[in-house]
Design a protein around this motif. Structure first.
Motif, PDB file in Angstrom:
ATOM      1  N   GLY A 134      -6.100   1.024  -0.580  1.00  0.00           N
ATOM      2  CA  GLY A 134      -5.546   2.621   0.206  1.00  0.00           C
ATOM      3  C   GLY A 134      -5.799   3.404   0.041  1.00  0.00           C
ATOM      4  N   ASN A 150      -3.303   0.564   4.678  1.00  0.00           N
ATOM      5  CA  ASN A 150      -3.179   1.292   4.485  1.00  0.00           C
ATOM      6  C   ASN A 150      -2.574   1.606   5.387  1.00  0.00           C
ATOM      7  OD1 ASN A 150      -1.809   3.761   3.619  1.00  0.00           O
ATOM      8  ND2 ASN A 150      -3.539   5.219   3.836  1.00  0.00           N
ATOM      9  N   PRO A 195       0.910  -1.398  -0.264  1.00  0.00           N
ATOM     10  CA  PRO A 195      -0.125   0.088  -0.330  1.00  0.00           C
ATOM     11  C   PRO A 195       1.358   1.281   0.175  1.00  0.00           C
ATOM     12  CG  PRO A 195       0.138  -1.178   2.102  1.00  0.00           C
ATOM     13  CD  PRO A 195       0.638  -1.689   1.545  1.00  0.00           C
ATOM     14  N   ASP A 196      -0.051   2.217   0.792  1.00  0.00           N
ATOM     15  CA  ASP A 196       1.125   4.006   0.290  1.00  0.00           C
ATOM     16  C   ASP A 196       2.526   4.318   0.138  1.00  0.00           C
ATOM     17  OD1 ASP A 196      -2.047   5.328   0.455  1.00  0.00           O
ATOM     18  OD2 ASP A 196      -1.953   3.315   0.000  1.00  0.00           O
TER      19      ASP A 196
END
Length: 617
Positions: free
Chosen positions: A252, A276, A59-60
């Motif tokens: 996310g 996230n 994710p991010d």
């Protein structure tokens, strides 16, 4: 953005009522509305046929690619970890969920480009754009993101199927568990043209289960309960709910993490997951999520951890670092139960092998082989009663034909024809038995008095196979019902040290706990080696094989040996020249209740077979 021991069985209380991926094809990123490529990853560091495989999700990573001050080291370590573990964990693909960088600048993208080059050509992956990478919808034109993670980056990957003309959406076709899967990697904001492209991809791959990845679909509360965002609601109504192929969405953008399950227009579940960790220590510390698909157990096991922190010496980790090595909350470590065949049946029904002729399974040493289709008998319509006296021929031609009989004046429905069958069974037919206690009822199929199998000693070993299915729900008392056996009394064979001289010399039964019980009195030993299985499932077919190598007996369930196989020496069967029977087991020369469930193809071979030689293969 800045913002889930069975109780002990005695000998028994018994029978008083006596189971290479195709090569990748050339792709085109200019197709509109959807690419047609059926790309699939070739065999290599992963096993595309293994029913257990991993989809990795990243994710991010925006706070780790921030030119204002960042450290891409954790992301680099995560990618190196995936390469090191790729074969061991059977990692077929990596999906990044967007917000690669904090500002989407050329400098930040150059840093991300350098790090992701670590896995180029070594692990297929997708990287989609988040709101910190781009602005506006997918018709925005050229951006540093597109120059870095556009079609040119992915087109050489064996999974890559194509991109939308704008370059911001892509799809991949990966192979895991012996089947192909579609991954749709969609931009932060999709336009009407983008929706048309995505629908085109789904339409041109109508049999592939699909995983939709994008930066935003849902957000969650502090308890991890997720709900669609406003934009997610648009995606749901315009693309997801009407396409039954989409069974899992990953996004996310929001924190905290969460998950929910929605129901699509076909009445099937769609699992919606948020991943996230940018709000956690060290911008998420390169946190990685594993989706471990297990097509045997019908489950996806999810776990979340930081390879960067995992690689540090435990004694050198600070308390904060130790806290984030792996996450174990309900939204970070969980399992999704998913009957893959059933969930995908509407658009990708399981491919059932065609029936095999008797000649294909009459291996050397076959003594008897019975099946309940046109090859072995003259079956009636599905669900119709089997008339007493009906003959199931021994397809070896050795004279071990079976004849149907009802026990204790049982009603006709106690034995009926059935079209149900195990997917791997040679014949696509079976018999449905409806035996039971109080009052005793049942039916049997018996060989004639002079059938050769009645008195065969099997001194050189044997393999006895059958397919059975237990009803769901499994109602009533059916403890120690017989599946197959030889008639007669162990005492008449001179066997006195076993559980009872009144039981037969060989029988396959099912206990009240649904444990298989195979008991045999060997030819030259006064003993009764007995094997016990685990509890058999209800509502699904099971193949059972009893294999004796003239020394010991091993019982297999669905091709796997059970734990409680008898260790005592066992050679031959102390048969008494009495009939072989399917559907019940005698006690004191009398039948009580009969079998409750389905019985399919049954084969007896006068030697030990290997698992790969079983009827189910």
């Amino acid at each position: 953005m800045d913002e889930t021991t069975p109780r002990h069985l005695g000998r028994r209380s018994l029978l008083r009522a006596a189971v290479g991926a195709p090569a990748a094809v050339a792709v085109s990123s200019a197709l509109w509305p959807g690419g047609v490529a059926q790309a699939a990853e070739p065999a290599g560091p992963v096993d595309p046929q293994d029913p257990r495989f991993t989809l990795a999700v990243l994710p991010d990573t925006q706070y780790l690619f921030d030119e204002g001050g960042s450290d891409p080291g954790p992301v680099r370590e995560t990618l190196m970890f995936l390469l090191r573990k790729r074969r061991e964990d059977n990692i077929v693909f990596l999906a990044h969920l967007g917000d690669v960088t904090e500002h989407g600048t050329e400098a930040e993208m150059r840093s991300a480009d350098e790090v992701f080059r670590t896995i180029d050509g070594r692990l297929p992956y997708s990287v989609l754009a988040g709101n910190h990478d781009v602005s506006g919808d997918d018709q925005r034109g050229a951006t540093p993101y597109l120059r870095t993670f556009g079609p040119d980056r992915f087109r050489r990957m064996p999974t890559y199927g194509g991109s939308s003309p704008d370059g911001y959406h892509s799809f991949h076709v990966l192979t895991g568990g012996g089947r192909q899967w579609l991954v749709l990697a969609l931009d932060w904001r999709i336009s009407e043209r983008g929706i048309a492209w995505a629908q085109g991809v789904l339409d041109q791959h109508p049999t592939l289960p699909a995983i939709l990845t994008t930066h935003e679909i849902a957000s969650a509360d502090e308890q991890g309960q997720a709900a669609l965002s406003g934009y997610g609601d648009l995606l749901w109504n315009r693309l997801i709910r009407g396409n039954d192929q989409i069974f899992l969405t990953l996004n996310g953008h929001y924190w905290p993490c969460g998950r929910t399950t929605l129901t699509n227009d076909a009445g099937n579940p769609v699992h919606v997951h948020i991943t996230n960790y940018q709000d956690r220590y060290y911008g998420g510390a390169g946190m990685l999520r594993y989706y471990r698909f297990d097509l045997v157990r019908n489950v996806i096991d999810v776990e979340t951890f930081s390879p960067w922190l995992l690689g540090q010496r435990p004694e050198q980790r600070s308390a904060l670092q130790a806290e984030h090595v792996e996450l174990s909350g309900d939204v970070e470590r969980f399992s999704v139960e998913l009957d893959f065949d059933r969930r995908f049946a509407a658009f990708a029904p399981p491919v059932v092998p065609p029936p095999r002729p008797p000649s294909a399974v009459l291996v050397p040493g076959t003594v008897a082989y019975w099946r309940f289709d046109a090859a072995g008998t003259s079956p009636g319509p599905d669900g119709s009663p089997v008339a007493p006296g009906t003959v199931a021929r021994d397809l070896t031609g050795q004279g071990n034909d079976l004849r149907a009989e009802r026990l204790h004046g049982s009603a006709p429905e106690v034995l009926t024809w059935s079209a149900e069958h195990h997917d791997g069974q040679p014949a696509h037919a079976s018999l449905r038995f409806d035996g039971g206690k109080a009052p005793n009822r049942g039916a049997v199929l018996r060989t004639g008095q002079d059938a050769p199998i009645n008195g065969m000693p099997f001194l050189d070993g044997y393999t006895i196979e059958t397919f059975i299915k237990l009803p769901e729900p499994f109602t009533g008392d059916h403890a120690f019902m017989g599946i197959l056996s030889w008639e007669g009394r162990a005492g008449d064979a001179g066997k006195t040290s076993g559980w009872s001289p009144e039981e037969p010399t060989c029988s396959l039964n099912l206990s009240g706990e649904r444990f298989l019980q195979f008991v045999v009195y060997p030819k030259h030993t006064d003993a009764d080696p007995t094997s016990w299985s685990h509890a058999l499932p209800t509502g699904r077919w099971t193949h059972v094989a009893v294999v004796n190598d003239a020394r010991r007996t091993t019982v297999y369930v669905d091709g796997s040996p059970i734990a409680r196989n008898a260790s005592a020496e066992s050679r031959g069967i102390a048969t008494l020249g009495k009939p072989f029977v399917i559907g019940a087991t005698q006690f004191a020369l009398s039948y009580g209740h009969g079998f409750y469930g389905w019985v399919g193809d049954t084969r007896v071979v006068a030697r030990a077979l290997r698992p790969e030689q079983f009827l189910r293969n």
